[in-house]
Scaffold this motif. Structure first.
Motif, PDB file in Angstrom:
ATOM      1  N   THR A  47       0.722  -1.206  -0.075  1.00  0.00           N
ATOM      2  CA  THR A  47       0.160  -0.030  -0.034  1.00  0.00           C
ATOM      3  C   THR A  47       0.840   1.165  -0.032  1.00  0.00           C
ATOM      4  OG1 THR A  47      -1.580  -1.165   1.104  1.00  0.00           O
ATOM      5  CG2 THR A  47      -1.786   1.161   1.324  1.00  0.00           C
ATOM      6  N   LEU A  48       1.936   1.084   0.920  1.00  0.00           N
ATOM      7  CA  LEU A  48       2.815   2.240   0.970  1.00  0.00           C
ATOM      8  C   LEU A  48       3.353   2.712  -0.447  1.00  0.00           C
ATOM      9  CD1 LEU A  48       4.177   4.631   2.531  1.00  0.00           C
ATOM     10  CD2 LEU A  48       5.979   2.920   3.283  1.00  0.00           C
ATOM     11  N   LEU A  49       3.926   1.555  -1.242  1.00  0.00           N
ATOM     12  CA  LEU A  49       4.822   1.806  -2.424  1.00  0.00           C
ATOM     13  C   LEU A  49       3.558   2.218  -3.539  1.00  0.00           C
ATOM     14  CD1 LEU A  49       6.750  -1.470  -2.518  1.00  0.00           C
ATOM     15  CD2 LEU A  49       7.781   1.048  -2.252  1.00  0.00           C
ATOM     16  N   ARG A  50       2.496   1.879  -3.453  1.00  0.00           N
ATOM     17  CA  ARG A  50       1.406   2.143  -4.439  1.00  0.00           C
ATOM     18  C   ARG A  50       0.802   3.682  -4.332  1.00  0.00           C
ATOM     19  NH1 ARG A  50      -1.574  -1.793  -3.499  1.00  0.00           N
ATOM     20  NH2 ARG A  50      -3.009  -0.913  -2.147  1.00  0.00           N
ATOM     21  N   GLU A  51       0.779   3.942  -2.823  1.00  0.00           N
ATOM     22  CA  GLU A  51       0.025   5.318  -2.805  1.00  0.00           C
ATOM     23  C   GLU A  51       0.985   6.337  -2.560  1.00  0.00           C
ATOM     24  OE1 GLU A  51      -2.638   4.578   0.531  1.00  0.00           O
ATOM     25  OE2 GLU A  51      -4.075   3.098  -0.746  1.00  0.00           O
ATOM     26  N   ASP A  52       2.156   6.071  -2.100  1.00  0.00           N
ATOM     27  CA  ASP A  52       2.985   7.422  -1.640  1.00  0.00           C
ATOM     28  C   ASP A  52       3.910   7.425  -3.126  1.00  0.00           C
ATOM     29  OD1 ASP A  52       4.996   8.957  -0.797  1.00  0.00           O
ATOM     30  OD2 ASP A  52       4.791   8.332   1.123  1.00  0.00           O
ATOM     31  N   ALA A  53       3.689   8.441  -3.835  1.00  0.00           N
ATOM     32  CA  ALA A  53       4.347   8.491  -5.195  1.00  0.00           C
ATOM     33  C   ALA A  53       5.752   8.949  -4.762  1.00  0.00           C
ATOM     34  CB  ALA A  53       3.688   9.492  -6.014  1.00  0.00           C
ATOM     35  N   THR A  54       6.162   9.697  -3.746  1.00  0.00           N
ATOM     36  CA  THR A  54       7.650  10.358  -3.638  1.00  0.00           C
ATOM     37  C   THR A  54       8.294   9.204  -3.067  1.00  0.00           C
ATOM     38  OG1 THR A  54       6.771  12.471  -3.119  1.00  0.00           O
ATOM     39  CG2 THR A  54       8.756  12.051  -2.332  1.00  0.00           C
ATOM     40  N   PHE A  55       7.766   8.216  -2.053  1.00  0.00           N
ATOM     41  CA  PHE A  55       8.523   7.192  -1.524  1.00  0.00           C
ATOM     42  C   PHE A  55       8.665   6.260  -2.835  1.00  0.00           C
ATOM     43  CE2 PHE A  55       8.613   3.170   0.579  1.00  0.00           C
ATOM     44  CZ  PHE A  55       9.775   3.308   1.288  1.00  0.00           C
ATOM     45  N   ARG A  56       7.672   5.945  -3.567  1.00  0.00           N
ATOM     46  CA  ARG A  56       7.929   4.884  -4.646  1.00  0.00           C
ATOM     47  C   ARG A  56       9.127   5.510  -5.452  1.00  0.00           C
ATOM     48  NH1 ARG A  56       3.055   4.931  -6.194  1.00  0.00           N
ATOM     49  NH2 ARG A  56       3.379   6.390  -7.936  1.00  0.00           N
ATOM     50  N   SER A  57       9.167   6.592  -5.879  1.00  0.00           N
ATOM     51  CA  SER A  57      10.247   7.170  -6.645  1.00  0.00           C
ATOM     52  C   SER A  57      11.523   7.134  -6.145  1.00  0.00           C
ATOM     53  CB  SER A  57       9.813   8.686  -6.998  1.00  0.00           C
ATOM     54  OG  SER A  57       8.891   8.772  -7.740  1.00  0.00           O
ATOM     55  N   PHE A  58      11.471   7.115  -4.741  1.00  0.00           N
ATOM     56  CA  PHE A  58      12.911   7.181  -4.162  1.00  0.00           C
ATOM     57  C   PHE A  58      13.337   5.688  -4.284  1.00  0.00           C
ATOM     58  CE2 PHE A  58      14.647   5.516  -0.137  1.00  0.00           C
ATOM     59  CZ  PHE A  58      16.098   6.467  -0.266  1.00  0.00           C
ATOM     60  N   VAL A  59      12.338   4.483  -3.965  1.00  0.00           N
ATOM     61  CA  VAL A  59      12.992   3.545  -4.143  1.00  0.00           C
ATOM     62  C   VAL A  59      13.180   2.888  -5.482  1.00  0.00           C
ATOM     63  CG1 VAL A  59      11.993   0.915  -3.777  1.00  0.00           C
ATOM     64  CG2 VAL A  59      11.299   2.790  -2.181  1.00  0.00           C
ATOM     65  N   THR A  60      12.546   3.552  -6.387  1.00  0.00           N
ATOM     66  CA  THR A  60      12.879   3.104  -7.724  1.00  0.00           C
ATOM     67  C   THR A  60      14.367   3.706  -8.232  1.00  0.00           C
ATOM     68  OG1 THR A  60      10.544   3.299  -8.631  1.00  0.00           O
ATOM     69  CG2 THR A  60      12.120   3.357 -10.265  1.00  0.00           C
ATOM     70  N   VAL A  61      14.489   4.892  -7.746  1.00  0.00           N
ATOM     71  CA  VAL A  61      15.911   5.540  -8.107  1.00  0.00           C
ATOM     72  C   VAL A  61      16.858   4.763  -7.381  1.00  0.00           C
ATOM     73  CG1 VAL A  61      17.261   7.730  -7.830  1.00  0.00           C
ATOM     74  CG2 VAL A  61      14.966   7.931  -8.531  1.00  0.00           C
ATOM     75  N   ARG A  62      16.625   4.440  -5.951  1.00  0.00           N
ATOM     76  CA  ARG A  62      17.585   3.857  -5.181  1.00  0.00           C
ATOM     77  C   ARG A  62      18.083   2.378  -5.791  1.00  0.00           C
ATOM     78  NH1 ARG A  62      17.096   1.795   1.119  1.00  0.00           N
ATOM     79  NH2 ARG A  62      19.249   0.579   1.049  1.00  0.00           N
ATOM     80  N   SER A  63      17.002   1.781  -6.534  1.00  0.00           N
ATOM     81  CA  SER A  63      17.231   0.423  -7.102  1.00  0.00           C
ATOM     82  C   SER A  63      18.215   0.732  -8.489  1.00  0.00           C
ATOM     83  CB  SER A  63      15.846  -0.022  -7.836  1.00  0.00           C
ATOM     84  OG  SER A  63      15.178  -0.292  -6.655  1.00  0.00           O
ATOM     85  N   PHE A  64      18.124   1.956  -8.994  1.00  0.00           N
ATOM     86  CA  PHE A  64      19.189   2.185 -10.215  1.00  0.00           C
ATOM     87  C   PHE A  64      20.675   2.467  -9.806  1.00  0.00           C
ATOM     88  CE2 PHE A  64      14.966   3.140 -12.706  1.00  0.00           C
ATOM     89  CZ  PHE A  64      14.919   1.612 -13.211  1.00  0.00           C
ATOM     90  N   LEU A  65      20.696   2.791  -8.309  1.00  0.00           N
ATOM     91  CA  LEU A  65      21.807   3.543  -7.879  1.00  0.00           C
ATOM     92  C   LEU A  65      22.823   2.285  -7.362  1.00  0.00           C
ATOM     93  CD1 LEU A  65      20.805   6.691  -6.345  1.00  0.00           C
ATOM     94  CD2 LEU A  65      21.506   6.211  -8.633  1.00  0.00           C
ATOM     95  N   LEU A  66      22.592   1.100  -7.878  1.00  0.00           N
ATOM     96  CA  LEU A  66      23.320  -0.026  -7.527  1.00  0.00           C
ATOM     97  C   LEU A  66      24.740  -0.111  -8.091  1.00  0.00           C
ATOM     98  CD1 LEU A  66      20.658  -2.802  -6.946  1.00  0.00           C
ATOM     99  CD2 LEU A  66      21.568  -1.437  -5.009  1.00  0.00           C
TER     100      LEU A  66
END
Length: 247
Positions: free
Chosen positions: A51-70
């Motif tokens: 629910t948090l990943l689906r509804e919180d757009a800013t947090f979802r963008s942060f997790v997505t960006v963090r995934s690319f920063l590996l």
């Protein structure tokens, strides 16, 4: 006759056994109930995470960006492998990389702490961009100059690349930690950190497996793949807002 009158001795024993069985039954039922509550809490936590990943757009963008920063966290082992393939000593040559790793951690913490206070977003994206650039330069040098690991200059190039990527990873790590703390407020910080770390555990396994499979065709291709992820992370990070002063 006093010896003809005896109090029953078996009744208390039977009552004790029945009480013991009843208490045992209660303890088993309590155990099953606690286990059911634990499973329910796990299901609720998983649902809350989605629910948090689906509804919180800013947090979802942060997790997505963090995934690319590996790029900075997964590339150092491939740099060592490339150095060994180029002819660097497999065991005696590791000393330089160990020293480089220690120096990077020591210097990186002092340098990037202040930069994170200014702009944690800029720090983690710049670190990923520079790490990708280092990998691209290393691949070009290895491809066109045909680096020889027996040469001291070549060995120094690999150690320097390892040092730079490791130190930049320190900057990326400090930046993302500062960003997620400044992005949330109060108890929400704990939730953000827990959910993002859990999501990154899954992403790390996937990206690590993919990069390892690509390395089967050549270590250079794995480094190019990780560098591409870093560039993609820099591009997608434009959607992230500046969070300094928000909390």
């Amino acid at each position: 006759m006093w010896w003809s009158v005896r109090e029953p001795v078996d009744a208390p024993s039977r009552r004790s056994q029945s009480d013991l069985l009843r208490d045992r039954g209660k303890s088993q039922s309590d155990l099953l109930r606690d286990r059911g509550e634990g499973e329910e809490e796990q299901d609720n936590w998983f649902a809350q995470t989605l629910t948090l990943l689906r509804e919180d757009a800013t947090f979802r963008s942060f997790v997505t960006v963090r995934s690319f920063l590996l790029v900075s966290s997964l590339s150092p082992p491939f740099i060592v492998t490339l150095a060994v393939q180029a002819g660097a000593p497999a065991l005696t040559g590791l000393g330089g990389f160990i020293i480089a790793s220690g120096l990077a951690a020591l210097l990186g913490g002092r340098i990037f702490g202040r930069l994170a206070d200014r702009s944690s977003k800029r720090l983690m994206t710049s670190g990923a961009a520079l790490a990708s650039l280092v990998l691209l330069v290393l691949v070009l040098l290895d491809t066109f100059l045909d680096l020889d690991g027996d040469s001291l200059a070549t060995y120094a190039i690999f150690v320097a690349a390892y040092f730079l990527v490791t130190m930049l990873h320190t900057g990326v790590r400090v930046g993302r930690k500062t960003y997620v703390v400044d992005m949330a407020e109060g108890d929400q910080r704990t939730t953000y950190v827990a959910v993002s770390n859990s999501a990154m555990g899954v992403v790390l396994l996937l990206v690590g497996a993919i990069s390892s499979a690509i390395a089967g065709f050549g270590v250079i291709w794995a480094l190019l793949f990780l560098a591409g992820l870093g560039v993609l992370g820099v591009v997608t990070s434009r959607r992230l807002p500046e969070v300094e002063g928000m909390a």
